[in-house]
Design a protein around this motif. Structure first.
Motif, PDB file in Angstrom:
ATOM      1  N   ARG A 536       0.827  -1.222   0.000  1.00 42.03           N
ATOM      2  CA  ARG A 536       0.000   0.000   0.000  1.00 42.03           C
ATOM      3  C   ARG A 536       0.855   1.263   0.000  1.00 42.03           C
ATOM      4  NH1 ARG A 536      -3.208  -2.374   4.286  1.00 42.03           N
ATOM      5  NH2 ARG A 536      -5.164  -3.216   3.498  1.00 42.03           N
ATOM      6  N   ARG A 556      -4.490   1.583  -5.212  1.00 43.63           N
ATOM      7  CA  ARG A 556      -5.916   1.737  -5.488  1.00 43.63           C
ATOM      8  C   ARG A 556      -6.229   1.597  -6.982  1.00 43.63           C
ATOM      9  NH1 ARG A 556      -8.907   3.004  -1.310  1.00 43.63           N
ATOM     10  NH2 ARG A 556      -7.917   3.835   0.595  1.00 43.63           N
ATOM     11  N   ARG A 560      -8.846  -1.189  -8.649  1.00 43.74           N
ATOM     12  CA  ARG A 560      -9.975  -0.856  -9.510  1.00 43.74           C
ATOM     13  C   ARG A 560      -9.955  -1.672 -10.806  1.00 43.74           C
ATOM     14  NH1 ARG A 560      -8.867   4.496  -7.735  1.00 43.74           N
ATOM     15  NH2 ARG A 560      -7.683   4.897  -9.650  1.00 43.74           N
ATOM     16  N   THR A 576      -8.902  -3.314  -0.138  1.00 41.52           N
ATOM     17  CA  THR A 576      -9.499  -2.019   0.187  1.00 41.52           C
ATOM     18  C   THR A 576      -8.590  -0.909  -0.285  1.00 41.52           C
ATOM     19  OG1 THR A 576      -8.462  -2.046   2.370  1.00 41.52           O
ATOM     20  CG2 THR A 576     -10.715  -2.914   2.207  1.00 41.52           C
TER      21      THR A 576
END
Length: 576
Positions: A536, A556, A560, A576
């Motif tokens: 992350r 992220r 997606r 997440t």
């Protein structure tokens, strides 16, 4: 004869010792002839010519001097031969170790450690007898008999002819026996190497064997391998004893032939006692160098058998050197690009990377993720210059990495592996591996940054505490923090981090993560990621699958897209 030209070339740097060995051996032969001549004249003068001992005092003193001089030359020859062998072994061991180092971890990982260790240690030691005994004796076996013949022929040409005719018998037997013993010696060396390799495997995996209850099974395996080595050794010894018997018998019969023909001519008055006794004294000495050569023939074969494996390693081609050398500029930014990089193990039979292209931006954190076998470790090996791409290229600020001097490049790279290797030494010595000239204050500062200082000072000897091979006396978390301390001490601008915080308790894991975060500050970092929380925080994530780059982006963004990275994140419970 049992001669390896590659081994003979090793004596070039020890010519002084070799010439001294052979020269003193030759002088010993001359003193042997002088000793026989003085002894035959003294006995002839006392018992046949009835001369008083006082009249022969000079000859007796010369005889004692010849005996002493012969003993000194023999001793000096052996000392010089031992020094020659020691120098050759030292040079060969250094060259062999340097070659293995140059071949790198990729080569070593493809070999059995025990067998390779046996080659470097026992293989080199097996050459001692070859250089200290066999090679000098090979020269002396030609020089000393020739020297004896030079003195015998003018006095008794018939005995000289007999010696000249009978002397080839011993080398012929040596060649015949050597053809049989060569295969046996080779088999013995291979058995020893296998036994050493398996025994080391068992020692290194002893914990696993005990846990699985397989310890007794491997006792039987070791017993079987040891018995195979025993039988191979007995086979070599059997041939060695047989050859010794044959060679001794040939030398004894040849000496007896000389003694009979000399005795018959002496009996019938065709030869003076002084000449006959002189020849009889020299006959055993004439065959002695060849008998010694036969006795040392098997030592020579053991050396040649070991040398086969030594030179097999040394003749393994090194990684190709670049045609051009491009030193790195002072203001290097460590902007690294992979362009169409491929690599395959086992000579191309096992592809690991195929046409990989991605970018490691300067001053950023790049994470490399993917399932097991995707090629992550191969990327690290390429950046550490353990292996080279084929085909494709890697560039640092536009400079091909293959053209950068390896030592210069590695001085700028820090590496913290998942399973750090700690040597059998003190804590300080293991940390100082990163920078040998570092003083103790720097070592302690690095340990504090890695959160290692706290547990090190609790040891009885502190930083002077021996930690054992592979850090056996440390826990996994302690070993990892010592490895981090190394990286802090080196303070390299480019860091390759194989994240290793799994299977640690939360407190230790938190300490290591804190130290790792501190270590990565201000550096270009490549993280081989195993845990999602590290991924992350990466600026760029490169996803590998079956040796190919399948996705690149931020955390992220990749989630997606719903591709492989999203599936991996979901599997770790962190989508997440």
């Amino acid at each position: 004869m049992n001669i390896d030209k590659r081994l003979l070339r090793r004596t070039r740097d020890t010519r002084k010792e070799f010439y001294l060995t052979v020269g003193l051996g030759f002088l010993g032969g001359v003193f042997t002839v002088l000793q026989a001549w003085l002894l035959s004249n003294t006995i002839d003068g006392v018992f046949l010519r009835h001369r008083a001992l006082g009249a022969l005092l000079t000859a007796i003193l010369l005889l004692v001097g010849a005996i002493a001089a012969r003993a000194l030359t023999v001793w000096g020859s052996e000392v010089a031969a031992s020094r020659m062998a020691a120098k050759v072994k030292l040079a060969l061991r250094e060259q062999l170790f340097a070659h293995i180092t140059a071949l790198g971890p990729a080569y070593v990982h493809g070999e059995r450690t025990g067998e390779l260790t046996n080659t470097v240690v026992e293989g080199i030691e097996a050459l001692d007898a070859y250089f200290s005994q066999y090679i000098p004796q090979l020269a002396l076996a030609a020089i000393i008999p020739a020297t004896v013949l030079v003195f015998v022929f003018p006095l008794d040409s018939l005995s000289g002819v007999v010696m000249l005719v009978t002397v080839p018998v011993i080398p012929v037997f040596m060649v015949l026996i050597g053809s049989i013993a060569d295969q046996l010696t080779k088999r013995q060396w291979e058995s020893l190497s296998r036994m050493s390799a398996h025994f080391l495997d068992v020692l290194q995996g002893l914990t696993t064997l005990k846990i699985l209850g397989r310890g007794r099974d491997h006792i039987h395996v070791i017993a079987m391998i040891s018995d195979r080595f025993r039988r191979a050794t007995l086979g070599v010894l059997r041939v060695a004893f047989l050859s010794a018997l044959v060679l001794e018998l040939a030398a004894t019969i040849s000496t007896a032939v000389v003694a009979v023909e000399v005795g018959l001519r002496l009996l019938y008055g065709h030869l003076e006692f002084r000449q006959a006794f002189f020849v009889l004294l020299l006959a055993p000495e004439f065959y002695l160098p060849l008998r010694l050569l036969g006795a040392r023939f098997h030592a020579g074969m053991s050396g040649v058998a070991a040398a086969r494996r030594i030179f097999q390693v040394m003749e393994t081609p090194l990684p190709p050197t670049p045609e051009r050398v491009h030193p790195l500029p002072a203001g290097l930014r460590f902007d690294i690009r992979f362009d169409g990089v491929s690599y395959a193990y086992e000579g191309g039979d096992r592809p690991a990377l195929e046409g990989v292209t991605f970018h490691i931006p300067h001053g950023k954190r790049t994470a490399l993720v993917g399932p097991t076998g995707a090629g992550k470790s191969t990327v690290a090996g390429l950046l550490l210059r353990f292996i080279s791409p084929d085909p494709g290229w890697i560039a640092v600020d536009g400079i091909p990495l293959g053209e950068v001097p390896k030592r210069e490049w590695l001085s700028l790279v820090g590496w913290v592996p998942q399973s750090p290797y700690l040597f059998h030494g003190t804590v300080a010595e293991n940390i100082r591996m990163a920078r040998p000239d570092a003083d103790m204050e720097d070592v302690i500062r690095a340990a504090k940054l890695a959160h290692a200082h706290e547990f090190v000072v609790e040891f009885p000897q502190g930083y002077d505490t021996l930690i054992g091979e592979r850090g056996a006396r440390l826990s996994g978390g302690q070993a990892q923090r010592v490895a981090l301390a190394r990286a802090f001490l080196k303070d390299a601008p480019f860091l390759i981090l194989d994240e290793a915080t799994s299977n640690l308790d939360p407190e230790v894991e938190s300490l290591i993560q804190d130290a790792t975060e501190r270590l990565m500050q201000g550096k270009t970092v490549l993280v081989i990621a195993h845990r999602l929380n590290t991924v992350r925080r990466a600026d760029v994530i490169v996803v590998l699958d079956h040796g190919r780059v399948v996705e690149t982006g931020a955390h992220r963004e990749l989630l997606r897209q719903g591709g492989l990275y999203a599936r991996l994140a979901s599997a770790y419970g962190g989508a997440t």
